[in-house]
Design a protein around this motif. Structure first.
Motif, PDB file in Angstrom:
ATOM      1  N   LEU A 254       0.855  -1.192   0.000  1.00  0.00           N
ATOM      2  CA  LEU A 254       0.000   0.000   0.000  1.00  0.00           C
ATOM      3  C   LEU A 254       0.887   1.237   0.000  1.00  0.00           C
ATOM      4  O   LEU A 254       1.765   1.400   0.843  1.00  0.00           O
ATOM      5  N   GLY A 255       0.624   2.105  -0.972  1.00  0.00           N
ATOM      6  CA  GLY A 255       1.362   3.365  -1.042  1.00  0.00           C
ATOM      7  C   GLY A 255       0.399   4.515  -0.812  1.00  0.00           C
ATOM      8  O   GLY A 255      -0.819   4.342  -0.822  1.00  0.00           O
ATOM      9  N   TYR A 256       0.964   5.702  -0.568  1.00  0.00           N
ATOM     10  CA  TYR A 256       0.140   6.907  -0.360  1.00  0.00           C
ATOM     11  C   TYR A 256       0.587   7.950  -1.367  1.00  0.00           C
ATOM     12  O   TYR A 256       1.760   8.269  -1.460  1.00  0.00           O
ATOM     13  N   TRP A 257      -0.357   8.489  -2.124  1.00  0.00           N
ATOM     14  CA  TRP A 257      -0.070   9.586  -3.072  1.00  0.00           C
ATOM     15  C   TRP A 257      -0.624  10.882  -2.493  1.00  0.00           C
ATOM     16  O   TRP A 257      -1.720  10.882  -1.940  1.00  0.00           O
ATOM     17  N   PRO A 258       0.089  12.055  -2.470  1.00  0.00           N
ATOM     18  CA  PRO A 258       1.420  12.281  -3.101  1.00  0.00           C
ATOM     19  C   PRO A 258       2.593  11.630  -2.342  1.00  0.00           C
ATOM     20  O   PRO A 258       3.544  11.194  -2.943  1.00  0.00           O
ATOM     21  N   SER A 259       2.496  11.633  -0.966  1.00  0.00           N
ATOM     22  CA  SER A 259       3.565  10.966  -0.195  1.00  0.00           C
ATOM     23  C   SER A 259       3.064  10.698   1.217  1.00  0.00           C
ATOM     24  O   SER A 259       2.046  11.247   1.650  1.00  0.00           O
ATOM     25  N   ASP A 260       3.812   9.865   1.940  1.00  0.00           N
ATOM     26  CA  ASP A 260       3.414   9.469   3.299  1.00  0.00           C
ATOM     27  C   ASP A 260       3.274  10.670   4.222  1.00  0.00           C
ATOM     28  O   ASP A 260       2.472  10.646   5.147  1.00  0.00           O
ATOM     29  N   SER A 261       4.032  11.716   3.962  1.00  0.00           N
ATOM     30  CA  SER A 261       4.079  12.836   4.940  1.00  0.00           C
ATOM     31  C   SER A 261       2.863  13.765   4.835  1.00  0.00           C
ATOM     32  O   SER A 261       2.607  14.569   5.707  1.00  0.00           O
ATOM     33  N   TRP A 262       2.085  13.646   3.728  1.00  0.00           N
ATOM     34  CA  TRP A 262       0.932  14.544   3.569  1.00  0.00           C
ATOM     35  C   TRP A 262      -0.181  14.143   4.518  1.00  0.00           C
ATOM     36  O   TRP A 262      -0.402  12.954   4.770  1.00  0.00           O
ATOM     37  N   PRO A 263      -0.933  15.113   5.070  1.00  0.00           N
ATOM     38  CA  PRO A 263      -2.021  14.784   6.027  1.00  0.00           C
ATOM     39  C   PRO A 263      -3.189  14.054   5.361  1.00  0.00           C
ATOM     40  O   PRO A 263      -3.778  13.150   5.929  1.00  0.00           O
ATOM     41  N   VAL A 264      -3.515  14.448   4.107  1.00  0.00           N
ATOM     42  CA  VAL A 264      -4.586  13.768   3.360  1.00  0.00           C
ATOM     43  C   VAL A 264      -3.954  13.125   2.130  1.00  0.00           C
ATOM     44  O   VAL A 264      -3.311  13.827   1.335  1.00  0.00           O
ATOM     45  N   VAL A 265      -4.089  11.822   2.033  1.00  0.00           N
ATOM     46  CA  VAL A 265      -3.422  11.103   0.940  1.00  0.00           C
ATOM     47  C   VAL A 265      -4.440  10.225   0.207  1.00  0.00           C
ATOM     48  O   VAL A 265      -5.544   9.994   0.689  1.00  0.00           O
ATOM     49  N   VAL A 266      -4.036   9.766  -0.985  1.00  0.00           N
ATOM     50  CA  VAL A 266      -4.840   8.802  -1.743  1.00  0.00           C
ATOM     51  C   VAL A 266      -4.087   7.472  -1.703  1.00  0.00           C
ATOM     52  O   VAL A 266      -2.974   7.370  -2.230  1.00  0.00           O
ATOM     53  N   PRO A 267      -4.648   6.468  -1.034  1.00  0.00           N
ATOM     54  CA  PRO A 267      -3.956   5.181  -0.966  1.00  0.00           C
ATOM     55  C   PRO A 267      -4.045   4.441  -2.296  1.00  0.00           C
ATOM     56  O   PRO A 267      -5.023   4.590  -3.034  1.00  0.00           O
TER      57      PRO A 267
END
Ligand SMILES: CCCCCCCC/C=C\CCCCCCCC(=O)N[C@@H](CO)[C@H](O)/C=C/CCCCCCCCCCCCC
Ligand SMILES: [Ca+2]
Ligand SMILES: [Zn+2]
Length: 278
Positions: A254-267
């Protein structure tokens, strides 16, 4: 006798005032927010792109087959959910009996397709020996449920919402077997969004008098946004576990877009070297 297509012929009328902002849209904010499910469609190409760039590059021989397979699954889930948004918009725009049934039956059939394709074999009833048999079981159950939905349409949404408890149980069963922290994070966020969503849905149905008294009858429009966010985290989880069960030689990540550090991400689901964690 009003037609089933007549405005306000539905058995359900949400808290938001009718025709307050338009003469052709019964519940303006519920209609506008009902389009949030379309947004899920916009995220599918992104998921596909990420699979090709980050994931399937390590399996060039399967780049077309495997990446397409996961992207296809994800796209199918999101496309079904996106099409669903059309009926929700029609329902809130007209508050017609046909709009209510199209909205609820499309959810029922979307859930039936999702269960048929992605319900893990390990949870099949003992009498079901193959995915083909499970397809038939799902189909028969769905046809019977469709016929029963005409008996008391006002109950349909409550029954459909109860399916979320089964999904919560399946998620809990899978998390017990999985030690991937990213999976646990996505599942936790999915549940938080769902709790907020179902609280808004119930609040709109049962506390409408209170919200209308303070001129804030918009909790059902929040439900559309919140359940869309929950589904945004639900879909990658479904695909992740499907790959684990159906393609044991691959390791989904499972990845997070744009990146792991963003508070709201798209998995999203990406592919890694084949070794097992879950
Ligand atoms: C192995 C199984 C995989 C299942 C994957 C889940 C696929 C979910 C597909 C479709 C659900 C769409 C739900 C959005 C409904 C939007 C329309 C709407 O809001 N309709 C309301 C009227 O406008 C109506 O009152 C609502 C009816 C009930 C909705 C029931 C949704 C149940 C499924 C929710 C899944 C949540 C995922 C998180 C679970 C913890
Ligand atoms: Ca209303
Ligand atoms: Zn709605």
């Amino acid at each position: 006798m009003p037609s089933i297509f007549s405005y306000q012929s539905a058995e359900v009328d949400w808290c938001e005032g009718n025709f307050e902002r338009s003469t052709v849209i019964a519940e303006y904010y519920n209609t506008v927010n009902g389009t949030t499910l379309f947004s899920l469609l916009l995220l599918t190409p992104l998921n596909f792109l990420v699979l090709r760039v980050l994931g399937c590059g390590t399996f060039p021989e399967l780049q077309v087959n495997h990446g397409t397979f996961i992207a296809y699954n994800s796209q199918l889930l999101r496309k079904r959910a996106g099409v669903r948004g059309v009926f929700s918009v029609y329902f809130h725009m007209t508050l017609s009996y046909m709009g209510q049934l199209l909205d609820e039956l499309s959810i029922l059939w979307t859930l039936a397709v999702a269960y048929s394709f992605w319900y893990p074999r390990v949870y099949f009833p003992r009498c079901i020996k193959s995915r083909k048999h499970f397809f038939w079981l799902s189909g028969v159950t769905t046809v019977i449920s469709t016929l029963m939905s005409f008996i008391k349409p006002a109950f349909n949404a409550y029954v459909l919402n109860c399916i979320a408890f089964h999904l919560l149980y399946l998620t809990w069963c899978e998390l017990k077997k999985c030690n991937d922290k990213r999976v646990h994070r996505v599942a936790a966020v999915m549940v938080v969004w769902w709790v907020l969503a179902i609280s808004s849905w119930i609040s709109d149905r049962w506390l409408c008098g209170l919200w209308q008294a303070i001129n804030f009858p918009y909790f059902h429009s929040f439900w559309h946004l919140l359940i869309a966010m929950s589904l945004l985290y639900c879909f990658p989880l479904v695909i992740y576990f499907d790959v684990n069960y159906e393609m044991p030689s691959f390791k989904p990540k499972l990845g997070y877009w744009p990146s792991d550090s963003w508070p709201v991400v798209v998995p999203y689901v990406a592919l890694e070297e084949p070794h097992k964690q879950c």
